[in-house]
Design a protein around this motif. Structure first.
Motif, PDB file in Angstrom:
ATOM      1  N   VAL A 168       0.848  -1.191   0.000  1.00  0.00           N
ATOM      2  CA  VAL A 168       0.000   0.000   0.000  1.00  0.00           C
ATOM      3  C   VAL A 168       0.883   1.239   0.000  1.00  0.00           C
ATOM      4  CG1 VAL A 168      -1.859  -1.177   1.236  1.00  0.00           C
ATOM      5  CG2 VAL A 168      -0.140   0.086   2.531  1.00  0.00           C
ATOM      6  N   SER A 169       0.283   2.373  -0.338  1.00  0.00           N
ATOM      7  CA  SER A 169       0.983   3.658  -0.324  1.00  0.00           C
ATOM      8  C   SER A 169       0.222   4.643   0.545  1.00  0.00           C
ATOM      9  CB  SER A 169       1.133   4.209  -1.746  1.00  0.00           C
ATOM     10  OG  SER A 169       1.937   3.359  -2.542  1.00  0.00           O
ATOM     11  N   MET A 170       0.975   5.502   1.223  1.00  0.00           N
ATOM     12  CA  MET A 170       0.390   6.458   2.159  1.00  0.00           C
ATOM     13  C   MET A 170       0.761   7.879   1.737  1.00  0.00           C
ATOM     14  SD  MET A 170       1.655   4.532   5.658  1.00  0.00           S
ATOM     15  CE  MET A 170       3.320   4.396   4.984  1.00  0.00           C
ATOM     16  N   HIS A 171      -0.167   8.793   1.902  1.00  0.00           N
ATOM     17  CA  HIS A 171       0.163  10.207   1.734  1.00  0.00           C
ATOM     18  C   HIS A 171       0.920  10.713   2.953  1.00  0.00           C
ATOM     19  CE1 HIS A 171      -2.216  10.715  -1.893  1.00  0.00           C
ATOM     20  NE2 HIS A 171      -3.229  10.117  -1.301  1.00  0.00           N
ATOM     21  N   GLU A 172       0.518  10.213   4.124  1.00  0.00           N
ATOM     22  CA  GLU A 172       1.131  10.605   5.386  1.00  0.00           C
ATOM     23  C   GLU A 172       1.485   9.350   6.173  1.00  0.00           C
ATOM     24  OE1 GLU A 172       1.876  13.657   6.237  1.00  0.00           O
ATOM     25  OE2 GLU A 172       0.830  14.718   4.623  1.00  0.00           O
ATOM     26  N   GLY A 174       1.685   6.295   8.449  1.00  0.00           N
ATOM     27  CA  GLY A 174       0.872   5.551   9.391  1.00  0.00           C
ATOM     28  C   GLY A 174      -0.605   5.473   9.101  1.00  0.00           C
ATOM     29  N   ILE A 175      -1.059   6.126   8.034  1.00  0.00           N
ATOM     30  CA  ILE A 175      -2.499   6.144   7.779  1.00  0.00           C
ATOM     31  C   ILE A 175      -2.772   6.187   6.285  1.00  0.00           C
ATOM     32  CG2 ILE A 175      -2.664   8.666   7.919  1.00  0.00           C
ATOM     33  CD1 ILE A 175      -5.347   8.214   9.387  1.00  0.00           C
ATOM     34  N   LEU A 176      -3.779   5.449   5.861  1.00  0.00           N
ATOM     35  CA  LEU A 176      -4.127   5.413   4.444  1.00  0.00           C
ATOM     36  C   LEU A 176      -5.125   6.512   4.105  1.00  0.00           C
ATOM     37  CD1 LEU A 176      -2.709   2.665   4.790  1.00  0.00           C
ATOM     38  CD2 LEU A 176      -4.355   1.708   3.181  1.00  0.00           C
ATOM     39  N   GLU A 177      -5.376   6.634   2.823  1.00  0.00           N
ATOM     40  CA  GLU A 177      -6.224   7.709   2.322  1.00  0.00           C
ATOM     41  C   GLU A 177      -7.634   7.675   2.905  1.00  0.00           C
ATOM     42  OE1 GLU A 177      -5.851   8.855  -2.005  1.00  0.00           O
ATOM     43  OE2 GLU A 177      -7.827   7.925  -1.987  1.00  0.00           O
ATOM     44  N   ASN A 178      -8.146   6.479   3.176  1.00  0.00           N
ATOM     45  CA  ASN A 178      -9.508   6.377   3.704  1.00  0.00           C
ATOM     46  C   ASN A 178      -9.560   6.440   5.225  1.00  0.00           C
ATOM     47  OD1 ASN A 178      -8.478   3.883   4.401  1.00  0.00           O
ATOM     48  ND2 ASN A 178     -10.200   2.702   3.611  1.00  0.00           N
ATOM     49  N   GLY A 179      -8.424   6.721   5.856  1.00  0.00           N
ATOM     50  CA  GLY A 179      -8.387   6.835   7.306  1.00  0.00           C
ATOM     51  C   GLY A 179      -8.011   5.557   8.024  1.00  0.00           C
ATOM     52  N   ASP A 184      -3.733  -1.781  10.681  1.00  0.00           N
ATOM     53  CA  ASP A 184      -5.015  -2.439  10.412  1.00  0.00           C
ATOM     54  C   ASP A 184      -5.123  -2.850   8.943  1.00  0.00           C
ATOM     55  OD1 ASP A 184      -5.713  -2.025  13.056  1.00  0.00           O
ATOM     56  OD2 ASP A 184      -6.769  -0.146  12.634  1.00  0.00           O
ATOM     57  N   ALA A 185      -4.636  -1.989   8.047  1.00  0.00           N
ATOM     58  CA  ALA A 185      -4.705  -2.292   6.618  1.00  0.00           C
ATOM     59  C   ALA A 185      -3.870  -3.530   6.283  1.00  0.00           C
ATOM     60  CB  ALA A 185      -4.212  -1.096   5.804  1.00  0.00           C
ATOM     61  N   PHE A 451      -8.266  15.038   3.168  1.00  0.00           N
ATOM     62  CA  PHE A 451      -8.389  14.338   1.895  1.00  0.00           C
ATOM     63  C   PHE A 451      -7.429  13.145   1.833  1.00  0.00           C
ATOM     64  CE2 PHE A 451      -9.841  18.284  -0.779  1.00  0.00           C
ATOM     65  CZ  PHE A 451     -10.931  18.418   0.064  1.00  0.00           C
ATOM     66  N   ALA A 452      -6.277  13.271   2.510  1.00  0.00           N
ATOM     67  CA  ALA A 452      -5.272  12.210   2.495  1.00  0.00           C
ATOM     68  C   ALA A 452      -5.524  11.155   3.562  1.00  0.00           C
ATOM     69  CB  ALA A 452      -3.884  12.806   2.692  1.00  0.00           C
TER      70      ALA A 452
END
Length: 621
Positions: A168-172, A174-179, A184-185, A451-452
């Motif tokens: 997976v890829s993250m904008h920030e 520790g957390i994915l785009e959908n929160g 967990d992901a 948004f991220a």
């Protein structure tokens, strides 16, 4: 020894970037096309990574699917490009090299680009081609959208027993785009059968390590990390990644301490980076336990209401409600505008709505004019238009954060007229998202997520309106779009100005089963020329022959304006019989017209008995 057997006992080194190297050599086109046009160059890159110590290489097929290849007119070459990519990689490989067939993610923030059905079709075509070509495993990488990744992982797991790596890829961090939290992901992906779960792209080693500190060692799967070399610099018109290969040597040992067993590189990495990873890890054994940092705290507090006033959505469910559009000036003389604002405030309209450079023509910023209205004591609720045309995703989120900070929480989300119809036809239209996607993102902010997907530390409390065009021959498509907007979170709708009783009644009949309020657009005509312009030149507006004839009968400006008012009142009579919401559009800053129409609405809706005395238009039309 298979890849999974190696991962049981050792740190395995992956390769680095393919596209970045091709780009650095002057290639600025579809990188996957080189599988057919210049296979020797692709093979040399594979060999250079193997020579640097990579035990796992990935095929040059990241974007070799129908959807991405169609951007280059190569969508009919999915099979050839993927088959040739596997052949090239296998020619470069030695007996200790695992060749993974790479399939890249498609969706980002812009969900509208492709439907899930299109993604599945595109994935299956590429996936089955890679399997038939004889890959040693599948690498699903650079997925920002968990729903997309989980969907295709389920398909892949059912169809093959080969190793599957999901990154997976993250904008920030520790957390994915959908929160979803990274830990967990990755656990969800492990539960769906992924053999290796991890992260790649977007972040360099520092932030990727920071994110992995919150991730426990999986129960059955193994961890992977493919960081970018760094943030890219923009030099002489090109994106450039600085080397810092020695830095990767230090970071590789840190990745191992976080339980990572498959370490490679993503954007900007070169054979030098991979050699550094190999040097750092070749004598190290994998760890089997680690101290896990607490998960990122994304719990947000509800935003305190800026006002105790009822939302426009709730008002329109309780009683007849009037919104008046009064556009900010195209110039800097605001005296007439504020005269109109004061009169509308005094007469008791429920809200004044402020357009956002309507018809792609610059006006005073609606946020600035709204703040000035507040300064002079205007108490009327304000509905701020927000167009997708003028701002990219960065600007949209920043603007929304500003509106929340200023206390404005009623938003009309609109796509916006393209720039070519306005005063600056050479200007760029942004359109990162559509109005429906913007609504979804605004409601994501209401959950306390940017948004991220990162925490905003508090929840916004926006109510979002949507635009609705009823001036079409058949309303079924309009209603379908309306329902999609409702699913995205639209709270209520404002229609384009409607000039026939039949359209108002048809709209009621088609939407009466919906619980979402509709504000019927009414705009008084001021002349025959005005009527003809609207009918022939403004998209989304159509006048009946009767209305055009009535306006044509009055050449005197005063008489024409009175006729336009009379037509508007008649339409209001129909609208308030079927709908609680009325949206008055002020023509040419002539606020006296909307003041008079507001008074008329108040008079007509003063009590229930008066409404019951109205003609039942179902019987008339």
């Amino acid at each position: 020894m298979t890849l999974l057997q190696k991962l049981q006992n050792e740190i395995v080194v992956g390769d680095g970037a393919m596209g970045t190297l091709l780009y650095s050599h002057g290639v600025d086109q579809c990188f996957e096309s080189f599988n057919l046009t210049n296979p020797e160059q692709v093979q040399r890159i594979h060999q250079s990574y193997i020579a640097a110590g990579a035990n796992v290489i990935q095929t040059n097929t990241y974007g070799a699917n129908f959807i991405k290849l169609s951007r280059y007119g190569l969508e009919e070459k999915v099979h050839q490009l993927n088959q040739q990519a596997v052949k090239i990689a296998k020619r470069a490989a030695n007996e200790d090299t695992a060749v993974l067939g790479t399939i890249g993610g498609i969706r980002g923030v812009q969900k509208r680009i492709t439907s899930k059905k299109e993604i599945i079709r595109s994935f299956q075509e590429q996936f089955y081609t890679l399997l038939s070509a004889g890959v040693d495993g599948i690498l699903l990488e650079t997925y920002y959208d968990m729903d997309e990744l989980m969907t295709i992982l389920k398909i892949a797991r059912e169809e093959t027993s080969l190793p599957i790596v999901t990154n997976v890829s993250m904008h920030e961090p520790g957390i994915l785009e959908n929160g979803t939290l990274l830990a967990d992901a990755l656990h969800q992906l492990e539960e769906l059968g992924s053999d290796v779960v991890g992260v790649n792209c977007r972040l360099g080693p520092h932030h990727m390590l920071e994110a992995l500190e919150t991730v426990p060692i999986p129960n059955h799967a193994h961890l992977a990390a493919y960081p970018n070399a760094s943030f890219p610099a923009y030099e002489n018109g090109k994106l450039v990644y600085h080397q810092h290969a020695e830095y990767f040597k230090q970071c590789a040992a840190s990745f191992r301490e976080q339980g990572v067993r498959l370490i490679g590189g993503c954007c900007g990495t070169t054979p030098e980076h991979i050699a550094a990873i190999n040097d750092a890890t070749q004598t190290l054994a994998p760890i089997t336990s680690k101290q896990v940092k607490p998960k990122v705290d994304i719990i947000t507090q509800a935003a305190p209401p800026h006002s105790t006033a009822t939302s426009l959505k709730d008002l329109a469910k309780e009683r007849h409600t009037v919104i008046v559009e009064l556009d900010a000036p195209k110039h800097l003389d605001t005296s007439l505008f504020f005269q109109g604002v004061r009169e509308l405030d005094d007469i008791g309209v429920d809200a004044i709505t402020l357009a956002d450079n309507s018809l792609a023509t610059p006006r005073i910023s609606n946020t600035a004019i709204a703040m000035k209205m507040r300064e002079i004591g205007i108490k009327t609720k304000l509905l701020i238009h927000l167009t997708c045309r003028d701002r990219n995703l960065i600007g949209l989120q920043s603007h929304l954060m500003g509106l929340h900070t200023l206390g404005f929480n009623e938003i009309l989300a609109i796509t916006g007229d393209p720039t070519r119809i306005g005063g600056f036809p050479g200007a760029s239209s942004v359109f990162d998202v559509t109005s429906g996607e913007l609504t979804r993102l605004i409601k994501q902010c209401n959950q306390g997520r940017s948004f991220a997907g990162t925490s905003l530390q508090t929840q916004t409390n926006f109510h979002v309106a949507g635009a609705l065009n009823a001036n079409v021959q058949k309303l079924d498509r309009t209603i379908k779009r309306m329902k999609r907007k409702i699913n995205n979170g639209t709270d209520y709708f404002l229609t384009q100005p409607i000039f026939t009783h039949e359209k108002i009644i048809s709209l009621y009949r088609e939407t009466q089963h919906l619980d979402t309020p509709i504000f019927v657009g009414i705009m008084p005509l001021i002349s025959h020329k005005n009527a003809e312009f609207l009918h022939h030149e403004v998209p989304g507006i159509g006048l009946s022959d009767e209305v055009r004839a009535r306006m044509q009968a009055h050449r005197n400006k005063k008489d024409a304006k009175q006729e336009g008012l009379q037509i508007a009142k008649e339409l209001i009579d129909t609208a308030i019989h079927y709908f609680h919401g009325i949206y008055l559009v002020t023509p040419f800053m002539d606020y006296h017209l909307t003041v008079e129409l507001t008074k008329y609405i108040h008079d007509q809706t003063k009590n229930q008995s008066m409404r019951k005395e109205h003609v039942h238009y179902d019987d008339v039309y």
